[in-house]
Design an enzyme around this catalytic site. Structure first.
Site, PDB file in Angstrom:
ATOM      1  N   GLY A 114       0.818  -1.216   0.000  1.00  0.00           N
ATOM      2  CA  GLY A 114       0.000   0.000   0.000  1.00  0.00           C
ATOM      3  C   GLY A 114       0.849   1.262   0.000  1.00  0.00           C
ATOM      4  O   GLY A 114       0.519   2.242  -0.682  1.00  0.00           O
TER       5      GLY A 114
ATOM      6  N   ASN B 203      -8.323   3.974   8.460  1.00  0.00           N
ATOM      7  CA  ASN B 203      -7.762   2.818   9.163  1.00  0.00           C
ATOM      8  C   ASN B 203      -8.022   2.842  10.666  1.00  0.00           C
ATOM      9  O   ASN B 203      -8.038   1.797  11.307  1.00  0.00           O
ATOM     10  CB  ASN B 203      -6.255   2.704   8.893  1.00  0.00           C
ATOM     11  CG  ASN B 203      -5.524   4.019   9.018  1.00  0.00           C
ATOM     12  OD1 ASN B 203      -5.885   5.002   8.368  1.00  0.00           O
ATOM     13  ND2 ASN B 203      -4.516   4.059   9.842  1.00  0.00           N
TER      14      ASN B 203
ATOM     15  N   SER C   8      -3.704  -3.215  -0.709  1.00  0.00           N
ATOM     16  CA  SER C   8      -2.592  -3.954  -0.112  1.00  0.00           C
ATOM     17  C   SER C   8      -3.062  -5.346   0.302  1.00  0.00           C
ATOM     18  O   SER C   8      -4.054  -5.489   1.023  1.00  0.00           O
ATOM     19  CB  SER C   8      -2.084  -3.186   1.107  1.00  0.00           C
ATOM     20  OG  SER C   8      -1.066  -3.915   1.753  1.00  0.00           O
ATOM     21  N   ALA C   9      -2.325  -6.389  -0.129  1.00  0.00           N
ATOM     22  CA  ALA C   9      -2.765  -7.773   0.091  1.00  0.00           C
ATOM     23  C   ALA C   9      -2.887  -8.146   1.562  1.00  0.00           C
ATOM     24  O   ALA C   9      -3.798  -8.869   1.956  1.00  0.00           O
ATOM     25  CB  ALA C   9      -1.786  -8.732  -0.596  1.00  0.00           C
TER      26      ALA C   9
ATOM     27  N   THR D 238      11.997  -7.060 -11.056  1.00  0.00           N
ATOM     28  CA  THR D 238      11.481  -8.426 -11.179  1.00  0.00           C
ATOM     29  C   THR D 238      10.359  -8.640 -10.178  1.00  0.00           C
ATOM     30  O   THR D 238      10.518  -8.360  -8.989  1.00  0.00           O
ATOM     31  CB  THR D 238      12.625  -9.439 -10.939  1.00  0.00           C
ATOM     32  OG1 THR D 238      13.654  -9.165 -11.893  1.00  0.00           O
ATOM     33  CG2 THR D 238      12.141 -10.873 -11.090  1.00  0.00           C
TER      34      THR D 238
ATOM     35  N   CYS E 248       1.606   2.290  12.667  1.00  0.00           N
ATOM     36  CA  CYS E 248       2.875   2.962  12.403  1.00  0.00           C
ATOM     37  C   CYS E 248       3.238   3.927  13.521  1.00  0.00           C
ATOM     38  O   CYS E 248       4.389   4.267  13.696  1.00  0.00           O
ATOM     39  CB  CYS E 248       2.795   3.731  11.085  1.00  0.00           C
ATOM     40  SG  CYS E 248       2.222   2.700   9.749  1.00  0.00           S
TER      41      CYS E 248
END
Ligand code: PLP
Length: 392
Positions: A70, A151, A199-200, A237, A325
């Site tokens: 994210g 959030n 975001s996963a 990659t 955070c």
């Protein structure tokens, strides 16, 4: 019994996503840019995940750009659009005051490079007013960034309306949907937006995998330069295993969306009602309407949130004082402050966020524990001579 009520910080992997990560790690080691069989196998996994994520948000697979999460998606959205639009003379950015640090600190970084920035306030319920956004956006504005769901308190913002306002003035609309994708239906076409970050690890996928959805035709400069990966939009990659896990998490979220949202909302509502009923001096922050189904944020009068968090942790219960955070610091929540809550309430609030593995028994455990812990902490901080009775 350990209770994890901190799903907004991160979620446990869904078993199906874990399996996909393991399988891809073991079997799909090829470089997705290689033309041979091994490369093409890896590329096929990326394509499958791209389609799954696109289906989750009603985008087109060609509009999906995989990122490291994210934070990178938000950075790419804001910096990439700003850099692409800058030559037109627009050097102004607008965001809400309750954005995640990934957005707020990106704006600060651009402000140090001469960009003008405006933070739009929110009301007491934690919702951005479209009128205030309309006042802030000018012909100079390059981009408006407002999160889809917050959030800390879970409130959902009126993104479709804000997108229309941004477009009236020729600005691009980015939404940080990290806390809404996977929890509620998100449709980039219906929202009418240009950029969306997800975001996963917020919806039972692996950490270190995310997406910036870029509406076809949106002018963007890449953040990372190098090879021609991701249609020249993000060099490097690809992390095939994490992206494979992201795709499976997206499929799962889409297939279970309605039923899971209702189940989790039921648990959250029971937790919230239980706490407000059983703990004297507990108050809900934000609104009950228009919020994601898994989040509640509650102030505990005359209790230091960090102390209550630690007391709960000692009992095996994991919650948060707000944004992960900023935990570890005693700084009051910028979100609650922006909502205009008095200083003491910004420092005595806990966020409870539920998800895939949450149960009724866990709700009962937390509702059972809290009154005693709160009373004990209030006793420790009570000044000599003050009455012991606690009023509701
Ligand atoms: C609203 C919001 N935006 C962005 C992020 C950052 O996402 P990531 O952890 O994938 O970098 C988070 C995570 O806490 C978040 O809650």
């Amino acid at each position: 019994m350990r209770v994890y009520f901190d799903y907004n910080a991160t979620t446990p992997l869904a078993p199906e996503a874990a399996e996909a990560v393991v399988r891809a790690t073991r079997e799909l080691f090829g470089n997705a840019s290689s033309v041979h069989h091994f490369g093409q196998q890896a590329k096929a996994a990326l394509d499958e995940s791209r389609s799954a994520v696109a289906a989750l948000i009603n985008g087109d697979p060609s509009e999906i750009v995989f990122t490291s999460g994210g934070t990178e998606a938000d950075n790419f959205a804001i910096r990439g659009a700003a850099e692409a639009i800058e030559p037109t003379g627009r050097r102004h950015l607008v965001a809400s005051a309750i954005e995640h640090e990934a957005v707020l600190n990106t704006l600060k970084a651009l402000a140090r490079r001469g960009w003008r920035t405006t933070l739009v306030p929110v009301d007491q319920s934690g919702v951005v007013s479209p009128d205030r956004v309309r006042e802030a956006v000018t012909e100079e504005t390059a981009l408006v960034s407002v999160m889809h769901a917050n959030n800390e308190i879970g409130t959902i913002q009126p993104i479709a309306e804000l997108a229309a306002i941004a477009h009236e003035r020729g600005a691009v609309l980015h939404t940080d949907a990290v806390q809404s994708v996977g929890k509620i239906p998100v449709d980039v076409r219906a929202l009418g937006i240009d950029l969306l970050a997800l975001s996963a690890h917020k919806f039972n996928g692996p950490k270190g995998a995310g997406v910036l959805w870029v509406k076809r035709g949106t002018r963007m400069q890449p953040l990372l330069t190098g090879g021609k990966h991701e249609r020249n939009r993000r060099a490097g990659t690809e992390n095939v295993a994490a992206i494979a896990g992201l795709g499976v998490a997206a499929q799962l979220a889409l297939s279970k969306m309605g039923a899971e949202a209702a189940r989790v909302a039921g648990l959250r509502d029971r937790l919230e009602a239980g706490i407000l009923r059983e703990v004297p001096g507990a108050t809900l922050n934000g609104t009950r309407e228009d919020r994601v189904p898994n989040t509640t944020n509650i102030s505990f009068d005359r209790v230091e949130a960090e102390s209550l968090l630690i007391a709960l942790d000692l009992e095996g219960v994991a919650v948060s004082t707000g944004s992960a955070c900023s935990s570890g610091t005693l700084e009051p929540s910028h979100v609650l402050r922006a909502m205009g809550l008095p200083a003491h309430r910004t420092q005595n609030s806990l966020r409870f966020s539920l998800g895939m593995f949450s149960t009724d028994a866990e709700v009962d455990r937390v509702v059972g524990l809290l009154p005693g812990l709160v009373e004990k902490l209030r006793g420790l901080t009570r000044k000599p001579g003050t009455p012991t009775a606690v009023s509701r």
